[in-house]
Write a protein that holds these residues in place. Structure first.
Motif, mmCIF file in Angstrom:
data_model
loop_
_atom_site.group_PDB
_atom_site.id
_atom_site.type_symbol
_atom_site.label_atom_id
_atom_site.label_comp_id
_atom_site.label_asym_id
_atom_site.label_seq_id
_atom_site.Cartn_x
_atom_site.Cartn_y
_atom_site.Cartn_z
ATOM 1 N N GLU A 55 0.655 -1.267 0.087
ATOM 2 C CA GLU A 55 0.062 -0.031 0.035
ATOM 3 C C GLU A 55 0.977 1.236 -0.154
ATOM 4 N N ALA A 56 1.985 1.134 0.896
ATOM 5 C CA ALA A 56 2.970 2.509 0.964
ATOM 6 C C ALA A 56 3.344 2.572 -0.530
ATOM 7 N N ILE A 57 4.011 1.499 -1.104
ATOM 8 C CA ILE A 57 4.537 1.584 -2.514
ATOM 9 C C ILE A 57 3.818 2.197 -3.403
ATOM 10 N N ARG A 58 2.437 1.682 -3.518
ATOM 11 C CA ARG A 58 1.507 1.941 -4.529
ATOM 12 C C ARG A 58 1.315 3.487 -4.180
ATOM 13 N N HIS A 59 1.175 3.977 -3.080
ATOM 14 C CA HIS A 59 0.680 5.283 -2.890
ATOM 15 C C HIS A 59 1.952 5.980 -3.184
ATOM 16 N N TYR A 60 3.094 5.658 -2.930
ATOM 17 C CA TYR A 60 4.239 6.546 -3.339
ATOM 18 C C TYR A 60 4.243 6.823 -5.047
ATOM 19 N N VAL A 61 4.122 5.450 -5.575
ATOM 20 C CA VAL A 61 4.254 5.562 -7.052
ATOM 21 C C VAL A 61 2.972 6.442 -7.696
ATOM 22 N N ASP A 62 1.683 6.426 -7.124
ATOM 23 C CA ASP A 62 0.670 6.766 -7.566
ATOM 24 C C ASP A 62 1.101 8.512 -7.425
ATOM 25 N N CYS A 63 1.649 9.012 -6.351
ATOM 26 C CA CYS A 63 1.741 10.382 -6.090
ATOM 27 C C CYS A 63 3.021 10.881 -7.030
ATOM 28 N N GLU A 64 3.914 10.117 -7.191
ATOM 29 C CA GLU A 64 5.039 10.409 -8.102
ATOM 30 C C GLU A 64 4.673 10.575 -9.574
ATOM 31 N N ARG A 121 2.706 13.730 -9.718
ATOM 32 C CA ARG A 121 3.711 14.963 -9.817
ATOM 33 C C ARG A 121 4.368 14.821 -11.119
#
Length: 90
Positions: A32-41, A44
């Protein structure tokens, strides 16, 4: 696909405690954390590309809206006075 990486002891302990409190697996939390990070990046990067394309278009055409014009248009969103976006000008 399995990917292995090491966490420092402090972060690993925090992750373990969080997983226990939430009754979830550490893998689920990390996914979940990695998915959230990738979505945000990705968002951006998309915003940056769109901003650069807008800047290039402005440099090529000189067409724009002023900040005041845009704020006034946005102020009317969702009201009975809402209008189409103003026409850009030089």
């Amino acid at each position: 696909m399995a990917i292995l990486f090491k966490l420092d002891d402090s972060l690993n302990g925090r992750l373990q405690r969080l997983a226990a409190r939430q009754q979830r697996s550490t893998q689920e939390i990390m996914r979940e954390a990695i998915r959230h990070y990738v979505d945000c990046e990705e968002a951006r990067e998309s915003f940056r590309r769109e901003a650069l394309a807008s800047w290039e278009e402005y440099r090529d055409t000189g067409q724009h809206l002023t900040g005041d014009e845009l704020r006034e248009w946005l102020r009317l969103w969702g009201t009975h006075e809402e209008t189409e976006i103003p026409t850009c000008h030089s």
